[in-house]
Enzyme design. Structure first.
Site, PDB file in Angstrom:
ATOM      1  N   GLU A   6       0.802  -1.227   0.000  1.00 14.13           N
ATOM      2  CA  GLU A   6       0.000   0.000   0.000  1.00 14.13           C
ATOM      3  C   GLU A   6       0.834   1.275   0.000  1.00 14.13           C
ATOM      4  O   GLU A   6       0.517   2.216  -0.710  1.00 14.13           O
ATOM      5  CB  GLU A   6      -0.965  -0.001   1.192  1.00 14.13           C
ATOM      6  CG  GLU A   6      -2.011  -1.095   1.082  1.00 14.13           C
ATOM      7  CD  GLU A   6      -3.020  -1.061   2.211  1.00 14.13           C
ATOM      8  OE1 GLU A   6      -3.785  -0.102   2.299  1.00 14.13           O
ATOM      9  OE2 GLU A   6      -3.030  -2.009   3.018  1.00 14.13           O
ATOM     10  N   HIS A  51       8.117 -26.508   4.720  1.00 11.50           N
ATOM     11  CA  HIS A  51       7.468 -27.706   4.202  1.00 11.50           C
ATOM     12  C   HIS A  51       6.959 -27.515   2.769  1.00 11.50           C
ATOM     13  O   HIS A  51       6.261 -28.389   2.247  1.00 11.50           O
ATOM     14  CB  HIS A  51       6.319 -28.114   5.130  1.00 11.50           C
ATOM     15  CG  HIS A  51       6.814 -28.406   6.522  1.00 11.50           C
ATOM     16  ND1 HIS A  51       7.372 -29.614   6.879  1.00 11.50           N
ATOM     17  CD2 HIS A  51       6.897 -27.621   7.622  1.00 11.50           C
ATOM     18  CE1 HIS A  51       7.747 -29.575   8.151  1.00 11.50           C
ATOM     19  NE2 HIS A  51       7.479 -28.363   8.624  1.00 11.50           N
ATOM     20  N   LYS A  79     -13.826  -0.509  -3.949  1.00  9.39           N
ATOM     21  CA  LYS A  79     -14.927  -0.179  -3.034  1.00  9.39           C
ATOM     22  C   LYS A  79     -16.069   0.501  -3.787  1.00  9.39           C
ATOM     23  O   LYS A  79     -17.232   0.256  -3.520  1.00  9.39           O
ATOM     24  CB  LYS A  79     -14.418   0.701  -1.887  1.00  9.39           C
ATOM     25  CG  LYS A  79     -13.581  -0.077  -0.880  1.00  9.39           C
ATOM     26  CD  LYS A  79     -13.189   0.761   0.328  1.00  9.39           C
ATOM     27  CE  LYS A  79     -12.405  -0.070   1.316  1.00  9.39           C
ATOM     28  NZ  LYS A  79     -11.898   0.638   2.472  1.00  9.39           N
TER      29      LYS A  79
END
Ligand code: PA5
Length: 358
Positions: A237, A253, A348
């Protein structure tokens, strides 16, 4: 590369002065920790058997930090919900804290509405918006603060208020002295990494130069996992840069095998390990082995520590101070204003226009 030792030039890029908000993290924490004492919570709020913190993005990370700090000692589970739906187990014995800087984030508002229906014990933390209105109309305890910034740079308010609420109901015991000591450490650290300190002596500037033009993978274990996530999101950001987060031991892993392709990997990535003296000792060994493996594969990497770090709280916030500054310096190097997040705003806006479907 831009010269970071010319702070007088920063305002051409940092047009709204986001740096000041980054530097105010300790002041925000101080203010919120004091102000939350004046928020009245009903006495029956002490009777809870789980804690659920609602929020997304910059408003969720404070909850992650708190969970990290209290997880080991907490006798009841703490969940962070970054979604529209509350888990089925939320009921009247749950403390649900709704956190949204703007107070208008649809995921948080939807889940908060469900928590009202489930008669959970509620608290709202916001600067404004529909969350504040909802809290006022349902007489829900509300912490409303007045600080104009981007949500992510209000972390001090969003984090310290949650910590203060849990302190208030006796769920944790963060001593006033420990908190004040942390604030002093953060202020001291601020002065070591501020723009006026030249790059040769400034750890945040040095790190920004290392990470310039790289895809950054931030790796951490135990308490520092949310700090790694915070840095990843701050790189996205503030610096507008591609970054990812990995956690230990899980990365041992799977992630450790993916070092062969694409063939130009060693030029494009940088693996940053956040290292804590509070890490579980086996995770420290794992970090060192991973550094060896990366070195053999010629993948650039670095281990970062912060000193002094007398407590988990102070270590987490010191790393955050350091890395928030790094994300700012990277924005300067990238020649991109750290403040606007136009893609989030666009998303948004589009979502506001989209009809709601069940
Ligand atoms: O950092 C940001 O701007 C975002 O991650 C926001 O925090 C996120 O979109 C949620 O908005 P708010 O924090 O206002 O609830």
């Amino acid at each position: 590369m831009i010269d970071l030792d010319k702070p007088e030039e920063y305002s051409k890029i940092d047009q709204t002065g986001l740096l000041k908000d980054i530097q105010e993290l300790p002041l925000q924490c101080e203010q919120a920790f004091e102000e939350i004492k004046r928020v009245v919570l009903p006495s029956y709020y002490v009777k809870i058997n789980k804690i659920v913190i609602l929020g997304v993005g910059g408003s969720a990370i404070g909850g992650d930090f708190v969970r990290s700090i209290i997880e080991k000692e907490s006798k009841i589970p703490v969940f962070i919900v970054r979604d529209y739906h509350l888990p089925g187990f939320v009921d009247k014995d749950s403390l649900v804290i709704g956190v949204s800087y703007s107070g208008n984030t649809e995921e948080t508002l939807t889940a908060f509405g469900q928590a009202i229906s489930k008669r959970a014990k509620l608290v709202a933390i916001t600067s404004d918006g529909k969350l504040a209105k909802t809290a006022l109309s349902y007489k829900i305890p509300l912490y409303q603060f007045d600080y104009k910034t981007q949500p992510r740079q209000a972390l001090g308010f969003l984090f310290a208020s949650i910590l203060g609420i849990l302190n208030k109901i006796g769920h944790i015991d963060i001593k006033e002295d420990e908190f004040k000591e942390t604030i002093l450490l953060l202020k001291a650290l601020n002065s070591k990494i501020k723009p006026e300190i030249e790059a040769a002596k400034n750890q945040a500037k040095k790190l920004a130069k290392e990470l310039y033009n790289k895809i950054v993978v931030v790796v951490a274990a135990n308490y520092l996992k949310p700090v790694a996530l915070r840095f990843k999101t701050q790189l996205n950001e503030n610096s507008k840069q591609m970054a990812f987060q990995q956690e230990l031991p899980e990365a041992c892993h799977n992630f450790v095998v993916g070092l062969k392709a694409p063939t130009n990997l060693s030029e494009s990535v940088f693996i940053l390990f956040l290292s804590s003296k509070f890490d579980y000792p086996r995770n420290r060994i794992r970090q060192n082995i991973l550094l060896e493996i990366l070195d053999k594969n010629k993948i650039p990497s670095q281990q970062l520590t912060v000193e002094p770090a007398p407590s988990i709280l102070s270590e987490m916030l010191s790393f955050t101070t350091m890395l928030d500054h790094t994300s700012f310096y990277l924005a300067i190097l990238n020649q991109i204003d750290p403040q606007p997040v136009s893609n989030i705003d666009y998303l948004k806006k589009r979502l506001e226009e989209a009809p709601w479907q069940k």
